[in-house]
Design an enzyme around this catalytic site. Structure first.
Site, PDB file in Angstrom:
ATOM      1  N   SER A 160      10.364  -2.216   0.577  1.00  0.00           N
ATOM      2  CA  SER A 160       9.344  -2.005  -0.448  1.00  0.00           C
ATOM      3  C   SER A 160       8.111  -1.371   0.163  1.00  0.00           C
ATOM      4  O   SER A 160       7.804  -1.595   1.340  1.00  0.00           O
ATOM      5  CB  SER A 160       8.953  -3.340  -1.091  1.00  0.00           C
ATOM      6  N   TYR A 216       6.389 -11.960  -0.085  1.00  0.00           N
ATOM      7  CA  TYR A 216       7.361 -10.859  -0.171  1.00  0.00           C
ATOM      8  C   TYR A 216       6.916  -9.694   0.713  1.00  0.00           C
ATOM      9  O   TYR A 216       7.726  -9.113   1.455  1.00  0.00           O
ATOM     10  CB  TYR A 216       7.487 -10.418  -1.625  1.00  0.00           C
TER      11      TYR A 216
END
Length: 297
Positions: A160, A216
């Protein structure tokens, strides 16, 4: 993961004209019972790659396989929970018995417990274990099984943009993680341990960690750093290691919101995993944009 190389063209009609793979080419995709993982398995199977769909839930994994079979596609399935070292050992033992060698590993399995506008670290240990430690342990267990041939084996870590090193506001940690020449596995592990310690102490908000989806983001920063290190360690050894951010994709993690579908994101991911050997880089970070163009950061 910087690059001055020209970016691949993802709009070319001859995208797969330089086909180097065959049915003997073996790919593993983790977390593949739905979303981008399932779409990548489907794309690989459509292109004639022998692909292993893995999922931590056996029932959901088998249902995914059935859905592909209904489309005339044959894939293999084996249960794999990357957050469980014992599950990784069982999977690798099965793979050794079933297949001669591995050509492509797509580390896709990942979790987040936050809504898009939330930022809790309540499940930080699980997020780190699944998104970083799991892919790392699996990769290390499979490294001896890669087919180091002229076509070059490939690892593609689904990541990401939240894991870009610039998301770190702690300048000391950012400097260490960004130093490609001195970066070590120990430094990456120390960063992750420090973050989890800060979470337990309740000090994580003031220690310069990313401000959005903090746990995350840290897990993906660690995965990206490890990918860079692994690429360097295997430079010239017939193993390519790259990262791919699929962008804002319509998956369960985004609660169905996004600028493009999982199939769209997987089409680019499969392309990156199947680049011709002469065009295959290593140590790069690719990102898909809302218009489905792909670039390197």
């Amino acid at each position: 993961m910087e690059s001055k190389e020209p970016e691949p063209s993802f709009s070319s009609p001859s995208l797969y004209s330089s086909r180097w793979w065959s049915k003997d080419t073996v790919a593993i995709v983790t977390g593949a019972n739905k979303g981008i993982g399932l779409s990548m398995v489907k794309r690989f199977a459509e292109l004639g790659v022998t692909v292993i769909l893995t999922a931590r839930d056996t029932e959901r994994g088998l249902k995914a396989v059935e859905s592909l079979m209904a489309q005339g596609l044959h894939v293999h399935f084996f249960r794999l929970d990357v957050s469980d070292p014992d599950s990784i050992k069982t999977f690798v033992s099965w793979f050794r018995l079933k297949f001669r060698a591995l050509d492509i590993l797509v580390n896709n399995a990942a979790v987040s417990f936050n809504e898009l506008d939330e930022n809790s670290v309540e499940h930080a240990e699980t997020v780190i274990k699944t998104n970083f430690h799991g892919p790392k342990l699996l990769t290390e267990a499979l490294l001896p099984l890669f087919r180091l041939s002229p076509s070059t084996s490939r690892i593609l870590n689904i990541t990401s943009r939240l894991g870009h090193f610039d998301k770190l506001r702690n300048t000391k940690i950012k400097s260490i993680i960004s130093d490609e020449e001195k970066l070590s596995e120990e430094q990456i592990d120390n960063m992750v341990s420090l973050f989890l310690s800060n979470v337990k102490q309740g000090t994580w908000k003031s220690q310069g960690w990313p401000e959005i989806w903090t746990d995350y983001s840290v897990s993906k920063i660690a995965l990206n750093a490890y990918s860079k290190l692994l690429a360097k360690q295997n430079q010239g050894c017939g193993l390519s290691v790259n990262c791919y951010c699929p962008g804002f994709t319509q998956t369960s993690m985004t609660r169905g919101r996004g600028t493009h579908t999982a199939d769209d994101a997987a089409a680019i991911g499969a392309m990156l995993a199947l680049l011709p050997p002469q065009e295959l880089p290593t140590g790069k970070f690719y990102i898909a944009h809302s218009n489905l163009a792909c670039s390197k950061l």
